[in-house]
Scaffold this motif. Sequence first.
Motif, PDB file in Angstrom:
ATOM      1  N   HIS A  45       0.838  -1.195   0.000  1.00  0.00           N
ATOM      2  CA  HIS A  45       0.000   0.000   0.000  1.00  0.00           C
ATOM      3  C   HIS A  45       0.878   1.253   0.000  1.00  0.00           C
ATOM      4  CE1 HIS A  45      -3.364   2.636   0.770  1.00  0.00           C
ATOM      5  NE2 HIS A  45      -2.679   3.172   1.762  1.00  0.00           N
ATOM      6  N   GLY A  46       0.735   2.074  -0.989  1.00  0.00           N
ATOM      7  CA  GLY A  46       1.478   3.324  -1.074  1.00  0.00           C
ATOM      8  C   GLY A  46       2.923   3.163  -1.511  1.00  0.00           C
ATOM      9  N   VAL A  47       3.258   1.999  -2.093  1.00  0.00           N
ATOM     10  CA  VAL A  47       4.644   1.742  -2.470  1.00  0.00           C
ATOM     11  C   VAL A  47       5.121   2.685  -3.575  1.00  0.00           C
ATOM     12  CG1 VAL A  47       4.310  -0.047  -4.237  1.00  0.00           C
ATOM     13  CG2 VAL A  47       6.287  -0.156  -2.741  1.00  0.00           C
ATOM     14  N   SER A  48       4.205   3.241  -4.335  1.00  0.00           N
ATOM     15  CA  SER A  48       4.608   4.120  -5.444  1.00  0.00           C
ATOM     16  C   SER A  48       4.377   5.602  -5.133  1.00  0.00           C
ATOM     17  CB  SER A  48       3.854   3.729  -6.713  1.00  0.00           C
ATOM     18  OG  SER A  48       2.468   3.900  -6.531  1.00  0.00           O
ATOM     19  N   GLU A  49       4.140   5.929  -3.873  1.00  0.00           N
ATOM     20  CA  GLU A  49       3.955   7.332  -3.500  1.00  0.00           C
ATOM     21  C   GLU A  49       5.217   8.127  -3.815  1.00  0.00           C
ATOM     22  OE1 GLU A  49       1.190   8.920  -2.251  1.00  0.00           O
ATOM     23  OE2 GLU A  49       0.185   7.027  -2.687  1.00  0.00           O
ATOM     24  N   PRO A  50       5.061   9.316  -4.393  1.00  0.00           N
ATOM     25  CA  PRO A  50       6.237  10.096  -4.806  1.00  0.00           C
ATOM     26  C   PRO A  50       6.879  10.884  -3.660  1.00  0.00           C
ATOM     27  CG  PRO A  50       4.249  11.217  -5.468  1.00  0.00           C
ATOM     28  CD  PRO A  50       3.814   9.926  -4.836  1.00  0.00           C
ATOM     29  N   ASP A  96      13.759   2.801 -12.571  1.00  0.00           N
ATOM     30  CA  ASP A  96      14.087   3.396 -11.274  1.00  0.00           C
ATOM     31  C   ASP A  96      12.959   4.268 -10.715  1.00  0.00           C
ATOM     32  OD1 ASP A  96      14.328   5.406 -13.091  1.00  0.00           O
ATOM     33  OD2 ASP A  96      16.315   6.057 -12.471  1.00  0.00           O
ATOM     34  N   SER A  97      11.759   3.765 -10.786  1.00  0.00           N
ATOM     35  CA  SER A  97      10.623   4.479 -10.198  1.00  0.00           C
ATOM     36  C   SER A  97      10.594   4.271  -8.684  1.00  0.00           C
ATOM     37  CB  SER A  97       9.315   3.964 -10.808  1.00  0.00           C
ATOM     38  OG  SER A  97       9.095   2.621 -10.420  1.00  0.00           O
ATOM     39  N   GLU A  98       9.732   5.021  -8.005  1.00  0.00           N
ATOM     40  CA  GLU A  98       9.590   4.850  -6.555  1.00  0.00           C
ATOM     41  C   GLU A  98       9.114   3.440  -6.222  1.00  0.00           C
ATOM     42  OE1 GLU A  98       8.404   7.539  -8.122  1.00  0.00           O
ATOM     43  OE2 GLU A  98       9.276   9.273  -7.114  1.00  0.00           O
ATOM     44  N   LEU A 101      11.946   1.034  -6.510  1.00  0.00           N
ATOM     45  CA  LEU A 101      12.879   1.280  -5.418  1.00  0.00           C
ATOM     46  C   LEU A 101      12.414   0.617  -4.122  1.00  0.00           C
ATOM     47  CD1 LEU A 101      15.369   2.928  -4.400  1.00  0.00           C
ATOM     48  CD2 LEU A 101      13.773   4.787  -3.935  1.00  0.00           C
ATOM     49  N   ARG A 102      11.119   0.611  -3.872  1.00  0.00           N
ATOM     50  CA  ARG A 102      10.584   0.095  -2.609  1.00  0.00           C
ATOM     51  C   ARG A 102      10.118  -1.355  -2.692  1.00  0.00           C
ATOM     52  NH1 ARG A 102       7.575   5.508  -2.554  1.00  0.00           N
ATOM     53  NH2 ARG A 102       9.039   6.839  -1.466  1.00  0.00           N
ATOM     54  N   LEU A 103       9.942  -1.862  -3.894  1.00  0.00           N
ATOM     55  CA  LEU A 103       9.391  -3.206  -4.061  1.00  0.00           C
ATOM     56  C   LEU A 103      10.219  -4.299  -3.398  1.00  0.00           C
ATOM     57  CD1 LEU A 103       6.917  -4.502  -5.287  1.00  0.00           C
ATOM     58  CD2 LEU A 103       8.221  -4.888  -7.367  1.00  0.00           C
ATOM     59  N   PRO A 104      11.542  -4.333  -3.537  1.00  0.00           N
ATOM     60  CA  PRO A 104      12.295  -5.407  -2.864  1.00  0.00           C
ATOM     61  C   PRO A 104      12.098  -5.413  -1.348  1.00  0.00           C
ATOM     62  CG  PRO A 104      13.688  -4.302  -4.457  1.00  0.00           C
ATOM     63  CD  PRO A 104      12.423  -3.504  -4.366  1.00  0.00           C
ATOM     64  N   SER A 105      12.092  -4.253  -0.733  1.00  0.00           N
ATOM     65  CA  SER A 105      11.894  -4.188   0.720  1.00  0.00           C
ATOM     66  C   SER A 105      10.502  -4.669   1.103  1.00  0.00           C
ATOM     67  CB  SER A 105      12.103  -2.762   1.220  1.00  0.00           C
ATOM     68  OG  SER A 105      13.423  -2.350   0.991  1.00  0.00           O
ATOM     69  N   ALA A 106       9.505  -4.309   0.313  1.00  0.00           N
ATOM     70  CA  ALA A 106       8.136  -4.742   0.601  1.00  0.00           C
ATOM     71  C   ALA A 106       8.004  -6.258   0.472  1.00  0.00           C
ATOM     72  CB  ALA A 106       7.156  -4.037  -0.336  1.00  0.00           C
TER      73      ALA A 106
END
Length: 130
Positions: A45-50, A96-98, A101-106
């Motif tokens: 949820h919100g993984v692509s927030e800028p 290299d989008s947000e 960038l956050r997907l591996p951690s999620a």
Amino acid sequence: MADLTWGKRTSAKEARVASEFLSRPYLELIFVAAIFAVGLGLRLHGVSEPSIWLDEAVSWTQARLGFAEMIRATATDNYPPLHNIVLHFVIRFFGDSEAALRLPSAIFGALNILAIYWLGRSLRCRAAGS
């Protein structure tokens, strides 16, 4: 039988019901899958927030370097390089989008739910695993 987790005594009937629930592998599997799905949903949820945080910007900058340069840059950082190595390849394949960038951690964060379940089961304590 004493239930130390809640600080109250459980009756023999309650203990038997809990034991019967845990003895049904398909119910246990459904329960674990539901917890995993909720955990994954919350992490995505919100993984692509800028909004880029400082630690994300540093990881992003290092992961965009060539592989050898990235390892050298990570060596001067106070974090181990595994995250940046994974991020390096994610950026190469997905951009290299947000979100990238956050997907591996999620994903790894959600997989921790299953790892903790497996650890509890490996210790031969079904209640800890479930």
